[in-house]
Scaffold this motif. Structure first.
Motif, PDB file in Angstrom:
ATOM      1  N   GLU A 116      25.897  16.509   1.293  1.00  0.00           N
ATOM      2  CA  GLU A 116      24.536  17.261   1.428  1.00  0.00           C
ATOM      3  C   GLU A 116      24.519  18.411   2.302  1.00  0.00           C
ATOM      4  O   GLU A 116      23.839  19.283   2.119  1.00  0.00           O
ATOM      5  N   ALA A 119      23.478  22.019   1.880  1.00  0.00           N
ATOM      6  CA  ALA A 119      22.362  22.636   2.692  1.00  0.00           C
ATOM      7  C   ALA A 119      22.741  23.769   3.249  1.00  0.00           C
ATOM      8  O   ALA A 119      21.948  25.101   3.551  1.00  0.00           O
ATOM      9  N   GLN A 122      22.851  26.513   0.607  1.00  0.00           N
ATOM     10  CA  GLN A 122      21.328  27.075   0.171  1.00  0.00           C
ATOM     11  C   GLN A 122      20.857  27.900   1.167  1.00  0.00           C
ATOM     12  O   GLN A 122      19.989  28.814   0.658  1.00  0.00           O
ATOM     13  N   SER A 174      15.789  21.949   2.746  1.00  0.00           N
ATOM     14  CA  SER A 174      15.260  21.728   1.318  1.00  0.00           C
ATOM     15  C   SER A 174      13.609  21.963   1.385  1.00  0.00           C
ATOM     16  O   SER A 174      13.333  22.767   0.210  1.00  0.00           O
ATOM     17  N   SER A 230      12.580  24.985  -1.480  1.00  0.00           N
ATOM     18  CA  SER A 230      11.640  24.449  -2.499  1.00  0.00           C
ATOM     19  C   SER A 230      10.256  25.320  -2.162  1.00  0.00           C
ATOM     20  O   SER A 230       9.335  25.208  -3.319  1.00  0.00           O
TER      21      SER A 230
END
Length: 518
Positions: free
Chosen positions: A169, A173, A176, A243, A247
């Motif tokens: 994760e 990240a 991302q 995140s 988002s």
């Protein structure tokens, strides 16, 4: 077997065992675990009387595979952990008692004792520091360095597979973060930097940069501020922060939807730290109506307060703006033309004041012909870029009116009185190149590459420090602001008189008659 100080001072690791993770924690130091197992073997019932099932798990579990991945902590008897306190009197709370007489509060959820390196394994009988141990054999299990841990079980990764997922994760990240189109700002970027370093390397372990090394000092402060935050917690915080950034609704989507609901004559979009205000009446050559005046003022107020760095004006279609929609003058209300002229003068003065007071860099992207007030306002813009097919005209004398937008003061300053008079008084139409030569336009671009070149340049401007640009503009413009407001008031007062004159009304009627014959 005696345990050496060097051995006990090595970095410690935390893990939880099996399904009992909520109740168990222990320390692990390099090359120390075999000695711990041997000590447990020497205890009555192999430690099970003291630790129950946890004793068996501690005895049988091999922590070798966790050494590199678990968070590191260390402390010595002369420098106890900061979480261990020495109270002035015995505490009523459940505590661990060690030979150095430091107390570590036992958090909720840990009913069983936790193994302490540097002290005897403590059972419930020893929670009262005033009572001596009731089992003499425990004194044989006496280590010299205090190292204590007591973490809530929910903060522990219980298995290597969970650790692997967390690392995956974390890597996700990082990818991302690269895909973010919007700059999250320096504060967020420093927070991301600190969390990344903490998750990768642990607590800050590099020298503090010098005071003049501003960038590296800010990065060092961001990392150092995390203190002893564990790698696991830093990794999770990094994942959560990325995140939340991913988002978030993009500014383009947000402002585009707002534009549809708020504005009928404009298109307002904020993207790449740029707020773009586009005049959106292409079928009317972006002629300015009373409604558009009010919407432009509202858009400027919002742009001045949003997070964008610069604000850009442009037009939709082939025209930048064809000036005032003259239908504004034909719809005379029942209260009479005096009231209409008064209201129009008040609105115009307020409108121009919004440009005078605008706090951020204001850039005009002139995509086609510009007429009237759209030309006179250019003196209040900080940069004016134009396509080669743009033209600039102020036909005030043809309509028996007078200059506005502070052009009576700014144009002579920009290009000299003679050339300013040629435009403002005698209605000379300037090409883009001529306007550039006279200082009204900053730069002219080929029409085929105009949008691409200009917007690439604007995006680079928008990456500059926001406050620095705003303060610099205030410094450059501040000395003239009071003078500009006085000029604006005088221009609007004269315009009100012109609008009420027969000369002006006849000129407007002639304009519509000529237009109807075309």
């Amino acid at each position: 077997m005696a345990v050496s100080r060097e051995c006990t001072q090595t970095a410690s690791s935390v893990a939880a065992v099996g399904i009992r993770a909520c109740r168990m924690a222990w320390l692990h130091a390099s090359n120390l675990w075999p000695e711990v197992q041997e000590k447990l073997a020497d205890l009555p019932c192999s430690g099970e009387n003291l630790f129950g099932d946890m004793g068996r798990d501690l005895k049988n579990h091999d922590l070798k595979n966790h050494h590199e991945t678990l968070p590191q902590l260390s402390a010595s008897a002369s420098d106890p952990p900061s979480s261990i306190k020495k109270p002035s009197r015995p505490s009523s709370r459940r505590s661990f008692y060690t030979q150095q007489k430091y107390y570590l509060p036992l958090p909720p959820g840990f009913a069983r004792p936790i193994l302490l390196l540097g002290a005897a394994p403590i059972n419930r009988e020893l929670l009262d520091p005033s009572r001596p141990p009731s089992r003499p054999q425990l004194r044989e299990f006496d280590w010299r360095v205090v190292q204590a841990l007591c973490f809530p079980a929910l903060q522990l990764h219980t298995t290597s597979s969970v650790m692997q997922v967390s690392q995956e994760e974390f890597e996700k990240a990082k990818e991302q973060l690269k895909s973010l189109k919007e700059d999250p700002g320096n504060e967020v970027k420093l927070k991301l930097y600190g969390l990344f370093k903490q998750a990768s390397q642990g607590p800050c372990n590099v020298p503090k940069p010098g005071m003049l090394d501003f960038v590296n000092k800010a990065k060092w402060d961001a990392w150092n501020s995390l203190g002893s935050l564990s790698k696991d917690n830093a990794r999770q915080a990094y994942i959560d922060l990325v995140s939340s950034l991913v988002s978030m609704k993009s500014p383009k989507e947000k402002t585009a939807s707002d534009s549809k609901s708020k504005y009928q004559t404009l298109e307002v979009i904020t993207q790449d730290n740029i707020t773009k205000i586009m005049l959106n009446r292409p079928q009317k050559k972006n002629a300015i109506t009373t409604q558009m005046y009010n919407e432009i003022m509202q858009a400027l107020e919002e742009a001045g307060k949003d997070d964008s760095v610069i604000t850009v004006f442009t037009g939709s279609g082939d025209y930048y703006c064809s000036g005032n929609d003259l239908n504004n003058f034909m719809n005379i209300p029942p209260s009479g033309k005096e009231k209409m002229a008064e209201d129009s003068a008040v609105m115009l003065e307020k409108f121009v004041s919004h440009f005078i007071n605008f706090p951020k860099p204001l850039i005009a992207v002139v995509n086609g012909p510009a007429v009237g007030i759209s030309v006179t306002l250019l003196g209040l813009f900080d940069i004016v870029y134009a396509t080669e097919r743009a033209t600039f005209q102020t036909p005030f004398s043809q309509l028996a009116q007078s200059p506005e937008g502070c052009s009576s003061f700014l144009f002579p300053r920009i290009m000299g009185f003679a050339k300013a008079n040629e435009i403002l008084i005698f209605n000379k139409v300037l090409t883009a190149v001529e306007a550039c030569d006279r200082g009204l336009v900053t730069e002219v671009f080929p029409d085929t590459t105009f949008q691409k070149e200009v917007w690439a340049r604007l995006k680079n401007y928008a990456k500059l420090p926001k406050n620095s640009l705003a303060f610099s503009k205030q410094l450059i413009r501040g000395m003239d602001k009071e003078k500009l407001h006085i000029v604006n008031t005088q221009e609007c007062k004269l315009l009100k008189e012109r609008w009420l004159s027969d000369e002006c009304m006849n000129a407007i009627i002639d304009f519509f008659q000529k237009k109807s014959k075309l």
